[in-house]
Scaffold this active site. Structure first.
Site, PDB file in Angstrom:
ATOM      1  CE1 TYR A 177     -35.793   5.814  18.021  1.00  0.00           C
ATOM      2  CE2 TYR A 177     -36.837   7.291  19.598  1.00  0.00           C
ATOM      3  CZ  TYR A 177     -35.774   6.997  18.748  1.00  0.00           C
ATOM      4  OH  TYR A 177     -34.718   7.871  18.637  1.00  0.00           O
TER       5      TYR A 177
ATOM      6  CE  LYS B 191     -31.533   5.730  19.721  1.00  0.00           C
ATOM      7  NZ  LYS B 191     -30.503   5.670  18.642  1.00  0.00           N
TER       8      LYS B 191
END
Length: 367
Positions: free
Chosen positions: A155, A159
């Site tokens: 994650y 990002k």
């Protein structure tokens, strides 16, 4: 200056932040004629927000599909790209996280270039910076603070990659001889009505008799920000990106308000205590090394069980590192650049969130 009758596109518009953002745009935006809400799973209640000034259009689609993204963005003027797959527990494959967060952002940027859409606000995350896996504190820091960034989990990696692409696209020439202007907003831990993790903490607390057992030292502080203020900052950034593109273009902004700095556990108790929950222990009841061993055990079980089922508990080495590391921001950059001040006070934010949490009580009683 923003032109009249603009079309805004909100990707991920039916999610936790996205739905608050759509409501904020309907209530407080200027010069907006249509808000296109793009999401894989539609919330039909948002359709009822349409009024005489603003039309809310729900469009179902997949952010990782270039064709779907092109269909929704064509004819748009401003894009607020909030679509994201948030997973730090291993509930979905890393490839899917990358497909949504990275490929999806590539698609948005490509269509903006091909269709001449000039303005893009990206919803990033504090996790593009940290906390890092070494437990280095980020204390009352700002956008220019140096910090040792270590990305390992899918994650934060996704990002960070997506934000880098968005910022590097700022100033790029696009269709019609125009210039693309982009900026990125980094919320710290968002809370408020509709926050799924808070709902999970509530359900977990019911199973332990409304008792929560302290695991993290209260001296560990985290910055939290109310979802309504995050939505408000997005709206202001989108407006002022058009008015002052040379100032906002290519910039990153932490989302902040007057919510108190506390550990995740103590902050959650600000709302759960209103439902009779209580925290057990003024200090952690379990030594950190035992928590770490349990986190490692969870990771091992996740790996062993992967061929048969999805085992994804809240506690793993990464989430333990995040919860155990101080990460707070103190900045006025958004205020200086585009006049942001929190729309909701801490008292209002707390009251709204407590009211939502208390609604769980009514549902429990009606069963």
């Amino acid at each position: 200056m923003p032109s009249e009758g603009q079309v805004y596109v909100v990707t991920g518009g039916c999610g936790f932040l996205g739905s608050h953002l759509v409501r904020m745009l309907v209530e407080r935006s200027r010069n907006v004629a249509e808000i296109r809400v793009f999401d894989l799973h539609l919330d039909e209640t948002l359709r009822t927000l349409s009024n005489d000034q603003v039309k809310v259009t729900l469009i179902q689609g997949d952010i990782s599909s270039l064709e779907d993204v092109r269909a929704v963005l064509t004819g748009g003027h401003v894009v607020i790209h909030s679509a994201s797959l948030v997973d730090v527990w291993g509930r979905v494959p890393a490839s899917k996280i990358t497909k949504v967060n990275v490929t999806g952002t590539e698609n948005v940027l490509r269509v903006c270039e091909e269709e001449g859409i000039q303005y893009l606000v990206y919803t990033s995350s504090m996790e593009v910076v940290g906390p890092n896996i070494h437990g280095d504190p980020f204390f009352r820091a700002n956008e220019d603070t140096e910090y040792n960034i270590y990305h390992k989990e899918p994650y934060p990696l996704s990002k960070s990659t997506a934000e880098k692409m968005v910022l590097e696209a700022n100033g790029k020439k696009i269709k019609g001889g125009r210039i693309l202007y982009t900026c990125s907003l980094r919320p710290t831990g968002i809370y408020g009505e509709g926050h799924e993790l808070m709902r999970q903490f509530y359900q977990q607390g019911l199973r332990t008799g409304r008792r929560l057992f302290r695991a993290i030292p209260p001296s560990t502080e985290h910055g939290r920000v109310y979802v309504g203020n995050v939505a408000w900052m997005h709206l202001l950034a989108a407006q002022h990106l058009q008015e002052r593109p040379s100032l906002l273009g290519g910039q990153v902004y932490y989302c902040y308000d007057h919510s108190p700095y506390k550990s995740y556990e103590d902050f959650n108790m600000e709302f759960l205590s209103a439902c009779g929950f209580r925290m057990i222990g003024s200090r952690p009841l379990v030594p950190y090394f035992l928590l770490y061993l349990l986190a490692l055990l969870n990771s091992l079980l996740q790996w062993l069980l992967y061929p048969f089922c999805t085992y994804a508990p809240i506690l793993n080495p990464y989430t333990l590192a995040v919860a155990s590391t101080t990460f707070t921001v103190q900045t006025d950059k958004a205020e200086r650049h585009f006049g942001y001040t929190p729309l909701f006070s801490w008292e209002e934010s707390k009251r709204n969130t407590v009211g939502w949490v208390k609604s769980f009580e009514e549902k429990e009683k009606s069963r």
